[in-house]
Scaffold this motif. Structure first.
Motif, PDB file in Angstrom:
ATOM      1  N   LEU A   6       0.836  -1.200   0.000  1.00 15.42           N
ATOM      2  CA  LEU A   6       0.000   0.000   0.000  1.00 15.42           C
ATOM      3  C   LEU A   6       0.875   1.257   0.000  1.00 15.42           C
ATOM      4  N   LEU A   7       1.911   1.261   0.787  1.00 17.32           N
ATOM      5  CA  LEU A   7       2.797   2.426   0.839  1.00 17.32           C
ATOM      6  C   LEU A   7       3.472   2.668  -0.506  1.00 17.32           C
ATOM      7  N   LYS A   8       3.884   1.598  -1.170  1.00 16.23           N
ATOM      8  CA  LYS A   8       4.485   1.734  -2.509  1.00 16.23           C
ATOM      9  C   LYS A   8       3.464   2.287  -3.497  1.00 16.23           C
ATOM     10  N   GLN A   9       2.245   1.782  -3.437  1.00 15.43           N
ATOM     11  CA  GLN A   9       1.192   2.243  -4.343  1.00 15.43           C
ATOM     12  C   GLN A   9       0.877   3.726  -4.119  1.00 15.43           C
ATOM     13  N   ILE A  10       0.845   4.147  -2.857  1.00 12.52           N
ATOM     14  CA  ILE A  10       0.599   5.556  -2.554  1.00 12.52           C
ATOM     15  C   ILE A  10       1.733   6.420  -3.092  1.00 12.52           C
ATOM     16  N   GLU A  11       2.973   5.966  -2.965  1.00 16.82           N
ATOM     17  CA  GLU A  11       4.106   6.720  -3.515  1.00 16.82           C
ATOM     18  C   GLU A  11       3.980   6.868  -5.029  1.00 16.82           C
ATOM     19  N   PHE A  12       3.572   5.807  -5.709  1.00 14.94           N
ATOM     20  CA  PHE A  12       3.358   5.860  -7.158  1.00 14.94           C
ATOM     21  C   PHE A  12       2.260   6.876  -7.488  1.00 14.94           C
ATOM     22  N   ILE A  13       1.154   6.804  -6.756  1.00 15.69           N
ATOM     23  CA  ILE A  13       0.025   7.713  -6.994  1.00 15.69           C
ATOM     24  C   ILE A  13       0.458   9.165  -6.813  1.00 15.69           C
ATOM     25  N   LYS A  14       1.253   9.438  -5.801  1.00 17.95           N
ATOM     26  CA  LYS A  14       1.746  10.798  -5.584  1.00 17.95           C
ATOM     27  C   LYS A  14       2.712  11.208  -6.703  1.00 17.95           C
ATOM     28  N   GLU A  15       3.557  10.288  -7.133  1.00 20.37           N
ATOM     29  CA  GLU A  15       4.534  10.598  -8.186  1.00 20.37           C
ATOM     30  C   GLU A  15       3.851  10.943  -9.506  1.00 20.37           C
ATOM     31  N   VAL A  16       2.823  10.177  -9.881  1.00 21.60           N
ATOM     32  CA  VAL A  16       2.197  10.410 -11.189  1.00 21.60           C
ATOM     33  C   VAL A  16       1.328  11.669 -11.202  1.00 21.60           C
ATOM     34  N   ASP A  17       1.123  12.295 -10.052  1.00 20.66           N
ATOM     35  CA  ASP A  17       0.452  13.592 -10.023  1.00 20.66           C
ATOM     36  C   ASP A  17       1.244  14.614 -10.835  1.00 20.66           C
ATOM     37  N   LYS A  18       2.545  14.369 -10.980  1.00 16.47           N
ATOM     38  CA  LYS A  18       3.422  15.268 -11.746  1.00 16.47           C
ATOM     39  C   LYS A  18       3.022  15.344 -13.221  1.00 16.47           C
ATOM     40  N   LEU A  19       2.243  14.357 -13.685  1.00 19.21           N
ATOM     41  CA  LEU A  19       1.803  14.352 -15.086  1.00 19.21           C
ATOM     42  C   LEU A  19       0.972  15.601 -15.396  1.00 19.21           C
ATOM     43  N   LYS A  20       0.336  16.154 -14.376  1.00 19.90           N
ATOM     44  CA  LYS A  20      -0.499  17.347 -14.550  1.00 19.90           C
ATOM     45  C   LYS A  20       0.328  18.582 -14.907  1.00 19.90           C
ATOM     46  N   TYR A  21       1.634  18.518 -14.672  1.00 18.87           N
ATOM     47  CA  TYR A  21       2.514  19.659 -14.931  1.00 18.87           C
ATOM     48  C   TYR A  21       3.250  19.555 -16.269  1.00 18.87           C
ATOM     49  N   ILE A  22       3.105  18.422 -16.960  1.00 21.97           N
ATOM     50  CA  ILE A  22       3.794  18.236 -18.241  1.00 21.97           C
ATOM     51  C   ILE A  22       2.915  18.825 -19.336  1.00 21.97           C
ATOM     52  N   LEU A  23       3.353  19.950 -19.892  1.00 23.87           N
ATOM     53  CA  LEU A  23       2.566  20.614 -20.933  1.00 23.87           C
ATOM     54  C   LEU A  23       2.900  20.058 -22.308  1.00 23.87           C
ATOM     55  N   ARG A  24       1.866  19.896 -23.090  1.00 23.90           N
ATOM     56  CA  ARG A  24       2.001  19.455 -24.467  1.00 23.90           C
ATOM     57  C   ARG A  24       2.021  20.688 -25.378  1.00 23.90           C
ATOM     58  N   LYS A  25       2.437  20.485 -26.623  1.00 24.91           N
ATOM     59  CA  LYS A  25       2.447  21.605 -27.579  1.00 24.91           C
ATOM     60  C   LYS A  25       1.022  21.974 -27.992  1.00 24.91           C
ATOM     61  N   THR A  26       0.144  20.964 -28.086  1.00 24.77           N
ATOM     62  CA  THR A  26      -1.217  21.226 -28.554  1.00 24.77           C
ATOM     63  C   THR A  26      -2.010  21.972 -27.495  1.00 24.77           C
ATOM     64  N   LYS A  27      -2.976  22.711 -27.983  1.00 21.09           N
ATOM     65  CA  LYS A  27      -3.841  23.489 -27.113  1.00 21.09           C
ATOM     66  C   LYS A  27      -5.228  22.841 -27.066  1.00 21.09           C
ATOM     67  N   LEU A  28      -5.936  23.104 -25.996  1.00 19.40           N
ATOM     68  CA  LEU A  28      -7.284  22.560 -25.845  1.00 19.40           C
ATOM     69  C   LEU A  28      -8.160  22.988 -27.020  1.00 19.40           C
ATOM     70  N   ILE A  29      -9.188  22.234 -27.302  1.00 23.16           N
ATOM     71  CA  ILE A  29     -10.103  22.534 -28.406  1.00 23.16           C
ATOM     72  C   ILE A  29     -10.693  23.935 -28.212  1.00 23.16           C
ATOM     73  N   ASN A  30     -10.620  24.721 -29.273  1.00 23.00           N
ATOM     74  CA  ASN A  30     -11.116  26.106 -29.273  1.00 23.00           C
ATOM     75  C   ASN A  30     -10.541  26.922 -28.123  1.00 23.00           C
ATOM     76  N   SER A  31      -9.239  26.816 -27.911  1.00 23.63           N
ATOM     77  CA  SER A  31      -8.612  27.494 -26.786  1.00 23.63           C
ATOM     78  C   SER A  31      -7.176  27.878 -27.131  1.00 23.63           C
ATOM     79  N   ASP A  32      -6.624  28.779 -26.338  1.00 23.93           N
ATOM     80  CA  ASP A  32      -5.212  29.123 -26.499  1.00 23.93           C
ATOM     81  C   ASP A  32      -4.384  28.595 -25.321  1.00 23.93           C
ATOM     82  N   ARG A  33      -4.986  27.717 -24.498  1.00 24.66           N
ATOM     83  CA  ARG A  33      -4.277  27.117 -23.359  1.00 24.66           C
ATOM     84  C   ARG A  33      -3.727  25.756 -23.736  1.00 24.66           C
TER      85      ARG A  33
END
Length: 196
Positions: A6-33
């Motif tokens: 469980l502790l290992k799984q929680i560490e993984f879950i916390k680590e993959v939260d970083k995916l939210k900070y990886i920006l892609r080149k493409t922008k959201l549909i009808n958006s400049d973000r």
């Protein structure tokens, strides 16, 4: 399962939260973000769920969704490589392999092995599930760029030939969706938002 798992799984879950900070080149549909990798992964999963009936072959939808949820996790360490990048290959790299081993390796051994195998299956693109998952991965940026007057195509001078070549992957997962995608590409040329 043990408490240490469980502790290992929680560490993984916390680590993959970083995916939210990886920006892609493409922008959201009808958006400049710019879209982030977590938004991208969520959107692909929903697309797969909605569009699975158009797959060339019956697919295990849960396996497809697993692939789409984890396919970009390696970008936490390796970063997002723009599909049309002329300096760095978009294909599976040693950098991504190292990232997969580190990040999935946070999990208990059995789960780590399963996720690495699913990630490898997606990268290889040989099974029906991988082909359909990869079709979703190529369709979403097409929808974004066409909604944003060329989006990254215009911004980075991407030509019709490059777009057509990269989007062909869609055909392997769904002929029906490929027909739609091909029409979007051709319409983009006619509208002048994609240069030949």
């Amino acid at each position: 399962m043990e408490f240490t798992d469980l502790l290992k799984q929680i560490e993984f879950i916390k680590e993959v939260d970083k995916l939210k900070y990886i920006l892609r080149k493409t922008k959201l549909i009808n958006s400049d973000r710019n879209e982030n990798d977590a938004e991208h992964s969520w959107h692909l999963c929903l697309m797969a769920f909605v569009l699975a009936g158009h797959a060339n072959f019956p697919v295990d939808l849960l396996r497809v969704i697993k692939m789409l949820l984890i396919h970009d996790i390696v970008e936490i360490d390796a970063g997002d490589t723009f599909i049309y990048d002329t300096q760095k290959s978009h294909t599976n790299t040693e950098e991504e392999r190292t990232a997969a081993n580190r990040i999935f390796g946070l999990l208990p051994d059995e789960q780590a092995g399963e996720l690495i195998a699913i990630w490898e299956e997606f990268e290889a693109g040989e099974t029906h599930e991988a082909k359909f998952a990869r079709a979703m991965d190529r369709l979403e940026p097409l929808l974004q760029n066409t909604s944003n007057q060329g989006g990254t195509w215009s911004e980075f001078g991407v030509t019709y030939e490059k777009v057509f070549a990269k989007k062909q992957v869609i055909r392997q997962g769904s002929e029906t969706i490929w027909q739609y995608a091909e029409q979007l590409i051709n319409d983009s040329v006619e509208k002048g938002i994609l240069k030949k």
